[in-house]
Structures are given as structure tokens and as C-alpha cells.
Design a protein around this motif. Structure first.
Motif, PDB file in Angstrom:
ATOM      1  N   TYR A   1       0.655  -1.595   0.181  1.00  0.00           N
ATOM      2  CA  TYR A   1      -0.227   0.350   0.026  1.00  0.00           C
ATOM      3  C   TYR A   1       0.763   0.972   0.028  1.00  0.00           C
ATOM      4  O   TYR A   1       1.891   1.114   0.712  1.00  0.00           O
TER       5      TYR A   1
ATOM      6  N   ILE B   1      -3.043  -0.037  -4.402  1.00  0.00           N
ATOM      7  CA  ILE B   1      -1.735  -1.299  -3.608  1.00  0.00           C
ATOM      8  C   ILE B   1      -1.463  -1.424  -5.648  1.00  0.00           C
ATOM      9  O   ILE B   1      -2.014  -1.792  -6.254  1.00  0.00           O
TER      10      ILE B   1
ATOM     11  N   ILE C   1       0.688  -5.805  -6.231  1.00  0.00           N
ATOM     12  CA  ILE C   1       1.461  -6.818  -5.846  1.00  0.00           C
ATOM     13  C   ILE C   1       2.119  -7.475  -6.864  1.00  0.00           C
ATOM     14  O   ILE C   1       2.294  -7.099  -8.097  1.00  0.00           O
TER      15      ILE C   1
ATOM     16  N   LEU D   1      -8.611 -12.865  -1.168  1.00  0.00           N
ATOM     17  CA  LEU D   1      -8.045 -11.706  -0.534  1.00  0.00           C
ATOM     18  C   LEU D   1      -8.821 -10.655  -0.202  1.00  0.00           C
ATOM     19  O   LEU D   1      -9.261 -10.334  -1.743  1.00  0.00           O
ATOM     20  N   HIS D   2      -9.178  -9.613   0.414  1.00  0.00           N
ATOM     21  CA  HIS D   2      -9.794  -8.800   0.878  1.00  0.00           C
ATOM     22  C   HIS D   2      -9.217  -7.404   1.126  1.00  0.00           C
ATOM     23  O   HIS D   2      -8.938  -7.783   2.161  1.00  0.00           O
ATOM     24  N   PHE D   3      -8.608  -6.500   0.126  1.00  0.00           N
ATOM     25  CA  PHE D   3      -8.019  -5.400   0.023  1.00  0.00           C
ATOM     26  C   PHE D   3      -9.112  -3.922   0.933  1.00  0.00           C
ATOM     27  O   PHE D   3      -9.489  -3.633  -0.579  1.00  0.00           O
TER      28      PHE D   3
END
Length: 244
Positions: A103, A117, A119, A155-157
Motif C-alpha cells: 500500500y 495497492i 501486488i 483476499l479482501h484489501f
């Protein structure tokens, strides 16, 4: 700034102390954050020294590594602390070279979204981490007990909660910038106008969630603000302010 007002480094150290307190509630004994002036620049860095990161464990064993840093300066009024940039990087403890994801925030960003964000991990790296999830939460327990290979899509960001979540305009402009999708001649101008309207609406909603903070800031800016609504003044909606 008058002589009796706190200096930039003093304000940044208060911020650093708050960070230390919050992190140590999760990882007791972790290295404190400190504020230091960056030579030849009117900014202060807020980070851990040494900067080896914060080890996050599962069943007492190292699982993830968290590295956090900020650069701060005065805001436009030269009175309040503003975050110029922030870095929150999450690594697999077994492979600390490249983060799984990060982040980041850039106050003066022009080529990328200010808050975003990124990845880094390939699917195998995230899958490995997910299969080793702790069982202390419902989602973690479901993953640790499952015999199926976990999916990245599970996955929950979090990206701002109820009031500060990205607008559709943010997603559309990201697709234009990052993937070069076709856009009409006036598309960006329309997206900017739409984003402005969205954020103005969200600002008003945020004020309704936390009128006391809004009143405090307006008074600091020189406005006279008094309650004339009759009855008791509205209180801040802590459920909204605390929601993920």
C-alpha cells in the motif's frame, strides 16, 4: 508559525508515538517509530530504527514481515502535520526480498493514483502464505482447515471504508493509464469532474459522520461555528468512523 507552536519534528514524533502504540498492541515489543529530519529538505521521516520490519507470527512462528515508513511535512497552512508519502509493505517471512503487496500513498503524485495497492507476488507466493493462515479468525480458520488450494480472489484489501473508497472514475482512469484502453476525447475531463463531485459528496457525508472534527477544523481555519439546531448537538458516528 509562532514560537509557542510545536515544530514539524515535534508533531511528527507525536504521530510516530501513536504509530508505535497501535503497532505494539498487535506486536508487543516491536521497535518504536521515531521522527527524524531529512537533511536539506523540509520533511521529516517517520520509521523504525533499525528498519528490519515488524514480524507477524502464526502460532508463534514468523509468517509475514511488515515494513512501514512515512515522510511528513507541514500542510498548506504551515500549522498541521501532513503525510507526503507512506509505504506499507508486506513480505512473506520466508522470502523478504520482494513484497507480496504494498500500500502506498504519494501526496504529490501525478503519474499514478495518489493512494494505491501494488501486488508483487505471483500466485504461488500468495497461495503459500494463505495455506499457512492462522486459525484465530473465521476467514483464517476456513483457509487453514480447507483441503482446497486457496484463491487470490479470496483476499479482501481495504481501501478507505464507507467514505473514502475509490470512485468508479478512479477505476476507469486507472484502466486508461495502466492498460491503455481507448477513451473519448473529453473522457479525462469528465472523469475529473465526476471524481470532484464524488469527493465533495463524500466530504459532506464524512462531516455528517464526524461533525465535531469538522467544527474543530473550521474554527482552526478562522470560521465562527456555533450550534443552533436546537436540542443536543449531533455526536460522531463511531460505527462509521471505525468500520473497515
Amino acid at each position: 508559525m509562532s514560537s509557542d507552536e510545536p515544530s514539524l519534528v515535534e508533531l511528527a514524533q507525536v504521530f510516530a508515538d501513536d504509530l508505535t502504540t497501535r503497532v505494539q498492541t498487535v506486536v508487543p515489543g516491536s521497535v518504536p517509530f521515531t521522527a527524524k529530519v531529512v537533511p536539506e529538505r523540509s520533511v521529516v521521516s517517520v520509521k523504525q530504527e533499525p528498519g528490519d520490519g515488524i514480524v507477524l507470527t502464526v502460532d508463534g512462528k514468523p509468517h509475514l514481515l511488515l515494513k512501514v515508513s512515512f515522510r511528513c511535512s507541514f500542510d498548506g497552512h504551515s500549522r498541521f502535520l501532513a503525510v507526503d508519502s507512506s509505504r506499507v509493505h508486506v513480505f512473506a517471512s520466508v522470502s523478504p526480498g520482494q513484497p507480496l503487496f504494498r500500500y502506498e500513498y504519494e501526496r504529490r503524485a501525478s503519474q499514478v493514483p495518489a493512494a494505491h495497492i501494488q501486488i508483487h507476488a505471483h500466485r504461488d507466493a500468495l497461495t503459500y502464505v494463505m495455506t499457512k493462515s492462522g486459525a484465530g479468525t473465521r476467514r483464517g480458520r476456513r483457509r487453514s482447515d480447507s483441503e482446497q488450494v486457496p484463491l487470490m480472489q479470496d483476499l479482501h484489501f481495504p481501501v478507505g471504508g464507507h467514505r473514502f473508497r475509490p470512485a468508479l472514475e478512479d477505476v476507469l482512469e486507472m484502466l486508461i493509464d495502466e492498460f491503455g484502453i481507448d477513451d473519448a476525447k473529453d473522457a479525462r475531463e469528465a472523469l475529473h469532474v465526476g471524481r470532484q463531485a464524488w469527493r465533495q459528496t463524500q466530504t459532506k457525508s464524512a462531516v455528517r459522520d464526524d461533525p465535531q472534527s469538522a467544527v474543530e477544523v473550521l474554527r482552526q481555519l478562522g470560521y465562527e461555528v456555533d450550534w443552533r439546531g436546537g436540542g443536543e448537538e449531533p455526536q460522531s458516528r463511531l460505527d462509521r468512523l471505525q468500520a473497515l
